[in-house]
Scaffold this active site. Structure first.
Site, short mmCIF file in Angstrom:
data_model
loop_
_atom_site.label_atom_id
_atom_site.label_comp_id
_atom_site.label_asym_id
_atom_site.label_seq_id
_atom_site.Cartn_x
_atom_site.Cartn_y
_atom_site.Cartn_z
N HIS A 1 -17.70 34.79 13.60
CA HIS A 1 -16.99 34.11 14.69
C HIS A 1 -16.68 32.66 14.36
O HIS A 1 -15.87 32.01 15.07
CB HIS A 1 -17.83 34.20 15.98
CG HIS A 1 -17.01 34.30 17.23
ND1 HIS A 1 -15.71 33.83 17.30
CD2 HIS A 1 -17.28 34.80 18.46
CE1 HIS A 1 -15.24 34.05 18.52
NE2 HIS A 1 -16.17 34.64 19.24
N ASP B 1 -11.51 34.55 15.53
CA ASP B 1 -11.65 34.60 16.98
C ASP B 1 -11.70 36.05 17.45
O ASP B 1 -11.22 36.96 16.77
CB ASP B 1 -10.48 33.88 17.65
CG ASP B 1 -10.50 32.38 17.38
OD1 ASP B 1 -11.60 31.83 17.18
OD2 ASP B 1 -9.41 31.77 17.36
#
Length: 402
Positions: free
Chosen positions: A373, A377
């Site tokens: 992450h 995204d």
């Protein structure tokens, strides 16, 4: 003439190795190209063979010793490999010993299987390249032994000498050291979880279109290319096309920089006797389905025999792990650093699904994408997985590039 036998030149990514198994001892006669010792690194097992006929006069590093590249392993006194004339005259029985020295050579996986089964290598028919014993040869020998046992009459054991029952309270434990590969796998898996903001997104895919296509063209495909059409080649192609649309998923993090890769090297996780390894399909975007299937079959064979090279397992921009072959219905795959995403495939399971207002039984598979992450995204990860789902459920998209 004395010949020094040294460890192979390790690649830059391998700092050292461990002497795993000596197949010859001091004073043993050896033949040219006969396997002497296995060197285990954190990636592969390297085999060191005799450079000439002769006698192994001195071993400098025993099993379990840690060695560096080009370390002196042993000294070989070169000769014609034949016994002296005086010994031959006084001991005519030396000829069978020479025959025993030329027993079939087995690879690491086959040797492990031989040891577990308690089989003599000389009694196993070797069908591998250069007269080597493969794991399949060992399995066939075990089947023959079991068949012989089954056909033999059961011995009658007198009651007076019946074996004593094992006490219910006995609990056996066995302690063995971790292999270098297993330790390296453990380190990388822990590092992946400690050094990445790992998250997993799931979806499901209808496998019926691919299964119908595979059934329809299987015979023609195998006739044309000499290899069976599997599911992995479709997923590799689907992943490559999805990576082209979402280049961030094909990127990696190097310090404070983002490295975008203009090529598609897809790693395929393979489970071998020594642990999980990830050989890499180089330039997967330039390979056809048949070439991908052939490479994957070859990787699986090499993994079982411990023959994968370091070059074949180095690099990779994305990884596919297929836990479905072991029956896994759903899992969260762990990243393969420095990659930032990995696809997990799972078992194909028939389930009732709602299609156009009706319930149909369809072969469904859960898909999982774990991603870092820090770089990717959630929107990109979800769209990437949806793209793979669309390519699999509508294979024509792969041909039409839509």
């Amino acid at each position: 003439m004395s010949i020094e036998i040294k460890a192979p030149q390790f690649p830059e990514s391998v700092a050292d190795g461990t002497v795993a198994t000596w197949h010859k001892q001091e004073g043993d006669r050896v033949s040219r190209d006969e396997l002497l010792v296995d060197i285990e690194t954190d990636k592969v097992v390297l085999e060191v063979v005799a450079p000439a006929d002769g006698v192994l006069t001195k071993i400098h590093h025993g099993e379990g010793d840690t060695i560096e590249s080009q370390a002196l392993l042993a000294v070989l006194e070169a000769g014609d490999g034949a016994a002296p004339a005086t010994e031959t005259q006084s001991e005519p029985a030396s000829a069978p010993v020479a025959a025993e020295d030329k027993a079939p050579v087995a690879g690491p996986a086959a040797r492990k299987r031989l040891a577990e089964a308690g089989l003599d290598a000389s009694k196993v028919e070797a069908t591998g390249k250069g007269g080597r014993i493969t794991r399949d040869d060992v399995d066939n020998a075990l089947k023959q032994r079991e068949q012989q046992k089954a056909s033999a009459p059961a011995p009658v054991t007198p009651a007076a000498v019946a074996p004593a029952p094992v006490a219910n309270g006995d609990r056996e434990e066995r302690r063995v050291p971790m292999t270098r590969l297993r330790k390296r796998i453990a380190e990388r898996l822990v590092d992946a979880q400690h050094n990445a903001a790992m998250l997993t997104t799931f979806n499901e895919v209808n496998m019926k279109p691919i299964m119908d296509m595979r059934k329809h063209y299987q015979a023609d495909f195998e006739k044309a290319h000499g290899v069976r059409l599997g599911f992995m080649s479709f997923f590799v192609r689907a992943c490559v096309e999805a990576l082209k649309r979402f280049p961030m998923v094909n990127a990696s993090i190097d310090g404070d920089d983002i490295v975008y890769h203009g090529y598609y090297d897809v790693g395929v996780a393979v489970s071998g006797d020594r642990g999980l390894v990830v050989p890499v399909l180089r330039d997967a975007d330039q390979k056809g389905l048949a070439e991908v299937e052939t490479d994957i079959i070859e990787f699986g064979k090499k993994a079982r025999e411990g023959k994968l090279s370091i070059e074949e397992m180095t690099g990779g921009t994305f990884t596919i792990s297929n836990g479905g072959v072991f029956g896994s219905l759903m899992s969260t795959p762990i990243l393969n650093p420095p990659q930032t995403a990995i696809l997990g495939m799972h078992k194909i399971q028939e389930r009732p699904m709602a299609v156009d207002g009706k319930v149909e039984i369809l072969p469904m598979m859960y898909l999982a994408v774990s991603y870092d992450h820090r770089l990717i995204d959630g929107r990109e990860a979800v769209q990437f997985l949806v793209a793979i789902k669309q390519f699999i459920e509508d294979p024509a998209r792969l041909l039409l590039d839509i």
